[in-house]
Scaffold this motif. Structure first.
Motif, PDB file in Angstrom:
ATOM      1  N   THR A  78      30.991  42.922  54.967  1.00  0.00           N
ATOM      2  CA  THR A  78      31.301  41.735  55.482  1.00  0.00           C
ATOM      3  C   THR A  78      30.064  40.705  55.116  1.00  0.00           C
ATOM      4  N   ILE A  79      31.043  39.281  55.046  1.00  0.00           N
ATOM      5  CA  ILE A  79      29.983  38.505  54.369  1.00  0.00           C
ATOM      6  C   ILE A  79      29.940  36.796  54.907  1.00  0.00           C
ATOM      7  N   ASN A  80      28.308  37.232  55.290  1.00  0.00           N
ATOM      8  CA  ASN A  80      28.193  36.036  56.632  1.00  0.00           C
ATOM      9  C   ASN A  80      28.695  36.405  57.545  1.00  0.00           C
ATOM     10  N   GLY A  81      29.125  37.378  58.152  1.00  0.00           N
ATOM     11  CA  GLY A  81      29.871  38.145  58.996  1.00  0.00           C
ATOM     12  C   GLY A  81      31.070  38.300  59.223  1.00  0.00           C
ATOM     13  N   LYS A  82      32.247  37.830  57.800  1.00  0.00           N
ATOM     14  CA  LYS A  82      33.351  37.910  57.584  1.00  0.00           C
ATOM     15  C   LYS A  82      34.195  39.045  57.005  1.00  0.00           C
ATOM     16  N   PRO A  83      34.738  40.227  57.433  1.00  0.00           N
ATOM     17  CA  PRO A  83      35.480  40.800  56.839  1.00  0.00           C
ATOM     18  C   PRO A  83      35.907  40.804  55.528  1.00  0.00           C
ATOM     19  N   VAL A  84      35.804  42.192  54.555  1.00  0.00           N
ATOM     20  CA  VAL A  84      36.728  41.729  53.306  1.00  0.00           C
ATOM     21  C   VAL A  84      36.625  42.619  52.032  1.00  0.00           C
ATOM     22  N   LYS A  85      37.883  42.860  51.696  1.00  0.00           N
ATOM     23  CA  LYS A  85      38.430  43.937  51.380  1.00  0.00           C
ATOM     24  C   LYS A  85      37.537  44.549  49.653  1.00  0.00           C
ATOM     25  N   ALA A  86      36.778  44.739  49.618  1.00  0.00           N
ATOM     26  CA  ALA A  86      36.208  45.054  48.066  1.00  0.00           C
ATOM     27  C   ALA A  86      36.107  46.891  47.947  1.00  0.00           C
ATOM     28  N   VAL A  87      35.729  47.015  46.628  1.00  0.00           N
ATOM     29  CA  VAL A  87      36.328  48.209  45.814  1.00  0.00           C
ATOM     30  C   VAL A  87      34.870  48.930  45.571  1.00  0.00           C
ATOM     31  N   VAL A  88      34.112  49.530  45.495  1.00  0.00           N
ATOM     32  CA  VAL A  88      32.441  50.657  45.245  1.00  0.00           C
ATOM     33  C   VAL A  88      32.862  50.076  43.799  1.00  0.00           C
ATOM     34  N   ASN A  89      31.328  49.794  42.997  1.00  0.00           N
ATOM     35  CA  ASN A  89      31.106  49.180  42.547  1.00  0.00           C
ATOM     36  C   ASN A  89      31.656  47.398  41.892  1.00  0.00           C
ATOM     37  N   GLN A  90      32.181  46.701  42.518  1.00  0.00           N
ATOM     38  CA  GLN A  90      32.631  45.573  42.060  1.00  0.00           C
ATOM     39  C   GLN A  90      32.034  44.617  42.507  1.00  0.00           C
ATOM     40  N   LYS A  91      31.777  44.009  41.384  1.00  0.00           N
ATOM     41  CA  LYS A  91      29.999  42.264  41.559  1.00  0.00           C
ATOM     42  C   LYS A  91      30.328  41.799  43.394  1.00  0.00           C
ATOM     43  N   VAL A  92      29.442  41.860  42.864  1.00  0.00           N
ATOM     44  CA  VAL A  92      29.222  40.965  44.621  1.00  0.00           C
ATOM     45  C   VAL A  92      29.521  39.666  44.673  1.00  0.00           C
ATOM     46  N   SER A  93      29.531  38.563  43.116  1.00  0.00           N
ATOM     47  CA  SER A  93      29.831  37.620  42.839  1.00  0.00           C
ATOM     48  C   SER A  93      31.705  37.138  42.493  1.00  0.00           C
TER      49      SER A  93
END
Length: 140
Positions: A78-93
């Protein structure tokens, strides 16, 4: 003497017979039946040698999937309360950019500290941090 229409008849018959002979020599079908053509990607340029060289080796068995067997390992982000789909070890940027979260960058090497964010309550640099397995709460 032959009449004009009879000459025309003999001329057309002769022309048709010449066309039939020509079509037979060129392997062109002479009837108006539908002809099914099949396209093949076989390489018969030098006989079967190219086909055998680039063919599949049947002794290897069934083709296996070359990709990930279980698929990518996703994490809850979750980024600023918004759920986001991401893969483990993906860059936060990258995840933040996909979520359209505003993060200022200056060096993108981790030297300046301009891109500091809160990742699970800890201050970290977005240009260097990676998504962890499990739950990730990011605040910019």
């Amino acid at each position: 003497m032959l009449s004009r229409s009879l000459k025309f008849f003999f001329l057309t018959v002769a022309m048709q017979s010449c066309l039939v002979v020509l079509a037979f020599n060129l392997n062109i079908p002479t009837t108006s039946t539908s002809v099914s053509t099949s396209t093949s990607s076989a390489l018969y340029i030098f006989g079967k040698s190219l086909k055998d060289a680039f063919g599949n080796d049947e002794s290897l068995g069934k083709v296996k999937n070359a990709g990930l067997k279980k698929g990518p390992n996703y994490a809850d982000v979750t980024i600023n309360g918004k759920p986001v789909k991401a893969v483990v070890n993906q860059k936060v940027s990258q995840v933040a950019a996909a979520a359209r979260a505003k993060i200022s960058y200056n060096c993108k090497k981790g030297d300046c500290g301009t891109c500091e964010i809160l990742l699970n309550g800890r201050v970290t640099k977005a240009c260097q941090a990676k998504i962890l397995s499990g739950k990730n709460v990011i605040k910019t």
